[in-house]
Design an enzyme around this catalytic site. Sequence first.
Site, PDB file in Angstrom:
ATOM      1  CG  HIS A 105     -21.998  25.756  24.655  1.00  0.00           C
ATOM      2  ND1 HIS A 105     -22.224  24.421  24.407  1.00  0.00           N
ATOM      3  CD2 HIS A 105     -23.089  26.413  24.189  1.00  0.00           C
ATOM      4  CE1 HIS A 105     -23.393  24.283  23.785  1.00  0.00           C
ATOM      5  NE2 HIS A 105     -23.945  25.486  23.653  1.00  0.00           N
ATOM      6  CD  GLU A 157      -7.701  55.611  33.188  1.00  0.00           C
ATOM      7  OE1 GLU A 157      -7.969  56.801  33.479  1.00  0.00           O
ATOM      8  OE2 GLU A 157      -7.700  54.693  34.016  1.00  0.00           O
ATOM      9  CD  GLU A 211     -17.649  53.851  39.342  1.00  0.00           C
ATOM     10  OE1 GLU A 211     -16.514  53.494  38.971  1.00  0.00           O
ATOM     11  OE2 GLU A 211     -18.306  54.709  38.731  1.00  0.00           O
ATOM     12  CE  LYS A 269     -10.327  57.984  38.888  1.00  0.00           C
ATOM     13  NZ  LYS A 269     -11.318  59.041  38.801  1.00  0.00           N
ATOM     14  N   GLY A 295     -21.316  59.592  36.347  1.00  0.00           N
ATOM     15  CA  GLY A 295     -20.698  58.965  35.170  1.00  0.00           C
ATOM     16  C   GLY A 295     -21.463  57.728  34.729  1.00  0.00           C
ATOM     17  NE  ARG A 296     -22.295  54.596  40.226  1.00  0.00           N
ATOM     18  CZ  ARG A 296     -21.496  55.442  40.857  1.00  0.00           C
ATOM     19  NH1 ARG A 296     -20.400  55.886  40.253  1.00  0.00           N
ATOM     20  NH2 ARG A 296     -21.765  55.855  42.069  1.00  0.00           N
ATOM     21  CE  LYS A 307     -20.097  64.541  37.105  1.00  0.00           C
ATOM     22  NZ  LYS A 307     -20.814  63.827  38.144  1.00  0.00           N
TER      23      LYS A 307
HETATM   24  O1  F6P Z   1     -14.134  54.917  37.446  1.00  0.00           O
HETATM   25  C1  F6P Z   1     -14.368  56.079  38.155  1.00  0.00           C
HETATM   26  C2  F6P Z   1     -15.017  57.102  37.332  1.00  0.00           C
HETATM   27  O2  F6P Z   1     -15.002  58.227  38.126  1.00  0.00           O
HETATM   28  C3  F6P Z   1     -16.432  56.729  36.891  1.00  0.00           C
HETATM   29  O3  F6P Z   1     -17.394  56.982  37.837  1.00  0.00           O
HETATM   30  C4  F6P Z   1     -16.583  57.537  35.653  1.00  0.00           C
HETATM   31  O4  F6P Z   1     -17.621  57.064  34.849  1.00  0.00           O
HETATM   32  C5  F6P Z   1     -15.224  57.362  35.026  1.00  0.00           C
HETATM   33  O5  F6P Z   1     -14.330  57.390  36.124  1.00  0.00           O
HETATM   34  C6  F6P Z   1     -14.831  58.380  33.989  1.00  0.00           C
HETATM   35  O6  F6P Z   1     -14.830  59.662  34.511  1.00  0.00           O
HETATM   36  P1  F6P Z   1     -14.862  60.925  33.555  1.00  0.00           P
HETATM   37  O7  F6P Z   1     -16.103  60.867  32.749  1.00  0.00           O
HETATM   38  O8  F6P Z   1     -14.806  62.104  34.461  1.00  0.00           O
HETATM   39  O9  F6P Z   1     -13.644  60.847  32.673  1.00  0.00           O
END
Ligand code: F6P
Length: 528
Positions: free
Chosen positions: A385, A214, A354, A494, A268-269, A208
Amino acid sequence: MITTTSSWKKLVALGKEAPQSTLSGLFAADDQRATRNTLHLNLGSGSIIADFSKQNITPEIVSALLELAQEASVPSRRDAMFAGDPVNSSEAQPALHVALRAPSTQKIVVDGIDVVKEVQQVRQSMADFANGVRNGKIVGATGKPFTHIINVGIGGSDLGPALVWDALSQTLTPSLHCSFVSNVDPVEVEKVLEGHDAQCTLIVMCSKTFSTTETLSNSRIIQRWLAGSVGDTGVAQHCVVVSVEPQRATSAGIAFAHSFNIWPWVGGRYSVSSAVNLANVVAFGSDVFDDFLGGMCAVDKHFVEAPLATNIPVMMGLISVWNRSILGRETQAVVPYATAMRLFAPYLQQLIMESNGKQVGSDNVVVATQTSPVVWGSIGTNSQHAFMQMLHQGTSVVPVDLIGFARTPAVHGDAHDSLMANMFAQAQALAFGAESTEPQRVMPGNRASTVLMASELSAQTLGALIALYEHSVFVQGCVWGINSFDQWGVELGKKLAQNISEQIAQGVPSSDQDASTSQLLQWYLKHQ
Ligand code: F6P
């Protein structure tokens, strides 16, 4: 404050009495209990039922919960969300995931723009792109058709598409194979790349914000890997960006030939119904995505139109509040009886925790009650199990959502019957327990579960199940008075990681580190 309302006080009083009314007693006293506490949702070609009868609830508790929903203004807040009001107050923006699956005839205007129209345009370009890849008109830089997709993203940009891929690829036959890279752990990306031929691989980079460490790190690694096979000039042809601002990828040095927009008002979620799901649109075709969104849209309609008492996400949300805030249950387990749903619990962890893992309300005042439970789970029967022992006889009581499907695409229907028999049996054992003359064999029972059942696992029912939980989370957030759409708690980690990364690059911890972190860094640097 919700805790000062009359319905809350009533619920607290009822909560104190609750242990006296066991599930065995409640069923014995009311032969209509099962039917009265089961809600139905017709999806057209499929259907869902939600059986709440094995929750520790009575008609009095349900009526107090429904009063609570009114006192928490659930209906008007829901309507505000659907109308595009800025319900995400700390970021002053709407939370309009429902616009992503709204019928094309609907109009939702934000800042003078009809967002449904914009969504439909992006959906059409996703369908065109997917068709192009699937029919071989859009190919890689060396002219070879794409056979594999790697989705790069984390959090909502990974968990949703990974769940949909994992669930649907066990029942449908995808035209392309999808893999997912999320963690910044280089072993993950390197292992995934090992299994791919760059010339036939399409990379979908979802972020987003396009500022997530990452995703940037993995995208850069993958672009170097592509360049090794198709040359620097061929890289873009293999890459698609999904973002609010695709040009941020360009500024970060990422090459791409195609991009699809999402909007700031898609959390995002909550983005599984957006272009973040592009990998699956390409793999399964846009018709399947339409079915998925159709299931979500049917739940949206139900959430808006059904009376509170027969509204499945409303009741799911209210019962979660009852379990968490009144009965003090700290965790919530989710156990789908389908291997295809093995990623549902991780998906729900982000969606629920979240969203509602917060202690300060939208009014900036610390809440006076418990909020999000710890969400965890796995699939049945595997969990029987592993951890179910603790749920039956442990000292902590854990409400469980059990999810099953009536039909199976498998040939061995008798094995599916056995799978479902186990789900029904678990709910029964949790609720009614078993007596024994040997204390260690006593099963106390009276342990709550909800059984959600869908006619079959399809794109439509998967979309519907996800939307049920989305709206349940919203209902809980309304009651607790928190903003379910921001996530400030994630930011500090972060920032600190960025600072520590710089010290690792310099090879020395800075003098202002705390003693423990400094010691760990020194050990790490020495043992590298
Ligand atoms: O984990 C925090 C977060 O901001 C989530 O809400 C989001 O889904 C994720 O990082 C990834 O963010 P982006 O889509 O901006 O890379």
